[in-house]
Motif scaffolding. Sequence first.
Motif, PDB file in Angstrom:
ATOM      1  N   LEU A 136       0.840  -1.193   0.000  1.00 30.55           N
ATOM      2  CA  LEU A 136       0.000   0.000   0.000  1.00 30.55           C
ATOM      3  C   LEU A 136       0.881   1.251   0.000  1.00 30.55           C
ATOM      4  CD1 LEU A 136      -2.756  -0.941   2.625  1.00 30.55           C
ATOM      5  CD2 LEU A 136      -2.895  -1.084   0.141  1.00 30.55           C
ATOM      6  N   THR A 137       0.423   2.283  -0.650  1.00 28.52           N
ATOM      7  CA  THR A 137       1.196   3.524  -0.681  1.00 28.52           C
ATOM      8  C   THR A 137       1.121   4.224   0.670  1.00 28.52           C
ATOM      9  OG1 THR A 137      -0.697   4.809  -1.463  1.00 28.52           O
ATOM     10  CG2 THR A 137       0.718   3.790  -3.143  1.00 28.52           C
ATOM     11  N   ASP A 138       2.048   5.163   0.881  1.00 26.62           N
ATOM     12  CA  ASP A 138       2.060   5.917   2.139  1.00 26.62           C
ATOM     13  C   ASP A 138       0.754   6.689   2.315  1.00 26.62           C
ATOM     14  OD1 ASP A 138       4.568   4.978   2.738  1.00 26.62           O
ATOM     15  OD2 ASP A 138       5.618   6.757   1.971  1.00 26.62           O
ATOM     16  N   SER A 139       0.236   7.235   1.228  1.00 25.27           N
ATOM     17  CA  SER A 139      -1.019   7.992   1.338  1.00 25.27           C
ATOM     18  C   SER A 139      -2.184   7.082   1.696  1.00 25.27           C
ATOM     19  CB  SER A 139      -1.305   8.721   0.017  1.00 25.27           C
ATOM     20  OG  SER A 139      -1.328   7.807  -1.071  1.00 25.27           O
ATOM     21  N   ALA A 140      -2.164   5.852   1.189  1.00 26.12           N
ATOM     22  CA  ALA A 140      -3.224   4.905   1.540  1.00 26.12           C
ATOM     23  C   ALA A 140      -3.131   4.525   3.017  1.00 26.12           C
ATOM     24  CB  ALA A 140      -3.124   3.666   0.664  1.00 26.12           C
ATOM     25  N   THR A 161       1.398  -9.835   5.400  1.00 28.40           N
ATOM     26  CA  THR A 161       2.549  -9.297   4.670  1.00 28.40           C
ATOM     27  C   THR A 161       3.764 -10.180   4.854  1.00 28.40           C
ATOM     28  OG1 THR A 161       4.017  -7.389   4.422  1.00 28.40           O
ATOM     29  CG2 THR A 161       3.206  -7.832   6.617  1.00 28.40           C
ATOM     30  N   THR A 162       4.629 -10.160   3.849  1.00 24.20           N
ATOM     31  CA  THR A 162       5.918 -10.833   3.952  1.00 24.20           C
ATOM     32  C   THR A 162       7.022  -9.867   4.367  1.00 24.20           C
ATOM     33  OG1 THR A 162       6.277 -10.446   1.582  1.00 24.20           O
ATOM     34  CG2 THR A 162       5.327 -12.566   2.212  1.00 24.20           C
ATOM     35  N   GLU A 163       6.723  -8.572   4.360  1.00 24.17           N
ATOM     36  CA  GLU A 163       7.750  -7.570   4.661  1.00 24.17           C
ATOM     37  C   GLU A 163       7.192  -6.499   5.595  1.00 24.17           C
ATOM     38  OE1 GLU A 163      10.458  -6.544   1.311  1.00 24.17           O
ATOM     39  OE2 GLU A 163       8.934  -7.518   0.081  1.00 24.17           O
ATOM     40  N   PRO A 164       7.018  -6.818   6.861  1.00 21.53           N
ATOM     41  CA  PRO A 164       6.441  -5.836   7.796  1.00 21.53           C
ATOM     42  C   PRO A 164       7.336  -4.612   7.990  1.00 21.53           C
ATOM     43  CG  PRO A 164       7.325  -7.740   8.976  1.00 21.53           C
ATOM     44  CD  PRO A 164       7.356  -8.085   7.524  1.00 21.53           C
ATOM     45  N   GLN A 165       8.647  -4.760   7.734  1.00 24.46           N
ATOM     46  CA  GLN A 165       9.560  -3.630   7.922  1.00 24.46           C
ATOM     47  C   GLN A 165       9.279  -2.503   6.947  1.00 24.46           C
ATOM     48  OE1 GLN A 165      10.390  -6.569   6.711  1.00 24.46           O
ATOM     49  NE2 GLN A 165      11.568  -6.309   4.823  1.00 24.46           N
ATOM     50  N   LYS A 166       8.522  -2.774   5.885  1.00 26.59           N
ATOM     51  CA  LYS A 166       8.183  -1.739   4.916  1.00 26.59           C
ATOM     52  C   LYS A 166       6.901  -0.987   5.287  1.00 26.59           C
ATOM     53  CE  LYS A 166      10.451  -3.784   0.873  1.00 26.59           C
ATOM     54  NZ  LYS A 166      10.292  -4.234  -0.528  1.00 26.59           N
ATOM     55  N   MET A 167       6.272  -1.398   6.375  1.00 25.97           N
ATOM     56  CA  MET A 167       5.039  -0.734   6.789  1.00 25.97           C
ATOM     57  C   MET A 167       5.359   0.348   7.812  1.00 25.97           C
ATOM     58  SD  MET A 167       2.577  -4.102   7.080  1.00 25.97           S
ATOM     59  CE  MET A 167       1.149  -3.131   7.569  1.00 25.97           C
ATOM     60  N   PRO A 168       4.620   1.454   7.807  1.00 28.37           N
ATOM     61  CA  PRO A 168       4.881   2.546   8.758  1.00 28.37           C
ATOM     62  C   PRO A 168       4.698   2.074  10.200  1.00 28.37           C
ATOM     63  CG  PRO A 168       3.427   3.276   6.977  1.00 28.37           C
ATOM     64  CD  PRO A 168       3.537   1.785   6.864  1.00 28.37           C
ATOM     65  N   GLU A 169       5.527   2.608  11.097  1.00 28.69           N
ATOM     66  CA  GLU A 169       5.418   2.263  12.514  1.00 28.69           C
ATOM     67  C   GLU A 169       4.063   2.683  13.083  1.00 28.69           C
ATOM     68  OE1 GLU A 169       7.293   0.574  14.522  1.00 28.69           O
ATOM     69  OE2 GLU A 169       8.881   0.174  13.061  1.00 28.69           O
ATOM     70  N   THR A 170       3.515   3.770  12.550  1.00 27.48           N
ATOM     71  CA  THR A 170       2.204   4.222  13.038  1.00 27.48           C
ATOM     72  C   THR A 170       1.109   3.204  12.750  1.00 27.48           C
ATOM     73  OG1 THR A 170       1.991   5.453  10.958  1.00 27.48           O
ATOM     74  CG2 THR A 170       2.731   6.676  12.907  1.00 27.48           C
TER      75      THR A 170
END
Length: 406
Positions: A136-140, A161-170
């Motif tokens: 998902l994009t940052d805006s989404a 997800t396979t890559e949680p590190q790419k998701m925002p901490e918020t």
Amino acid sequence: MAESLTTHLVLARKWRPERFSELVGQEHVTRTLSEALKRGRIAHAFLFTGIRGVGKTTAARILARCLNCEKGPTAEPCGQCAACVEIRGGRSLDVSEIDGATYRKIEDARAIIENLSYRPARDRFKIYIIDEAHQLTDSAFNALLKTLEEPPPHVKFILATTEPQKMPETILSRLQRYDFRRIPYATILERLKDLARREGLEADETALRLLAREAGGSMRDAERMLETAMATASASGKVTEAEVASSLGVASRTTVLKLADAILEKNAAGALAHVRELKSRGANLESLGRDLLETFRNLAVAKLPASDADSPLDDIPDHEVSELKRLAAGASSRDIMRLFRLMADSQEQILRSPYPDLLLEMAVVRMASLAAVIDADELLRAIGSDKTAVPPTSGTPPAPSGGGSS
């Protein structure tokens, strides 16, 4: 006349787990979710993380059935009610599965938010399962921020997800996280044996072991490879190790052990011939390098004293363990460790090089040409034992004779 068509379901879909008790290898997750359902402590948003093929989406669908089953919320969905049947078939109006790689823009997030105010069409909860959520994009993500923190009481979110590190901490801070582990080799092997039995498939255990090893902890990969092995089985209908190795483009365990034996016996020409033969048969050389690296690890373990602790050799057939111990007996631990380091360094280069065949060939020639390592203490003792004993002397040597004094 209309031609009748038979719809074929692949093994991963045909035998997909229907309950938490059937989801193998993730007991730490299923146990926690089951207890939460029994006690009514159900979060409003979940995050399932882990490598591909370990059961994240399957667990999300099972959780959706647990929440919307007519007898629920329950840890054991009935599997018979309309909600269970429709969720299993992907037809439920109240459970939406969204591909995060496709519907990733802010417009898609706003469409979800606009629908939240509507009550479920029939079931208890409106559930959104978002797969590959990290895309998902940052805006989404920003649009969903408040919704994930305080959704309406009739809405549940399950993100995978396979890559949680790419998701925002918020976003991560608003989700109840469950980490799915790589499925153990033994668990995958037992699952493959069970699937072979259900399908009426005759398969050598060595073939199933090779499939379980190549799966790398992914149950879906293991089932996909078993499906391929079934399609390419011999005329007798039996799946053999040789056929599996050929279809996957990997070396059989017997071949890898022969290569390791040639290296330990300092037979550089024989080791090179093994590699070139595998290359001519289309074997994946990166996979061969990894297998050889694993074999040296196993040889080092075989040199260790017997222990009650878990060992990498526990998952290996007895006949292969015997062969490893035979090979290890003829080499020192230092030599095996040196071969392991050399192969590890070579494997890193093989994975990056456009010429993996040349690197692997020269790696095995170099390993087979190494001289044995001699311990420093042993060398000193050997030197000391070759010295000629010198008899002790006393006093000072006589002075050379010269002319008389006056």
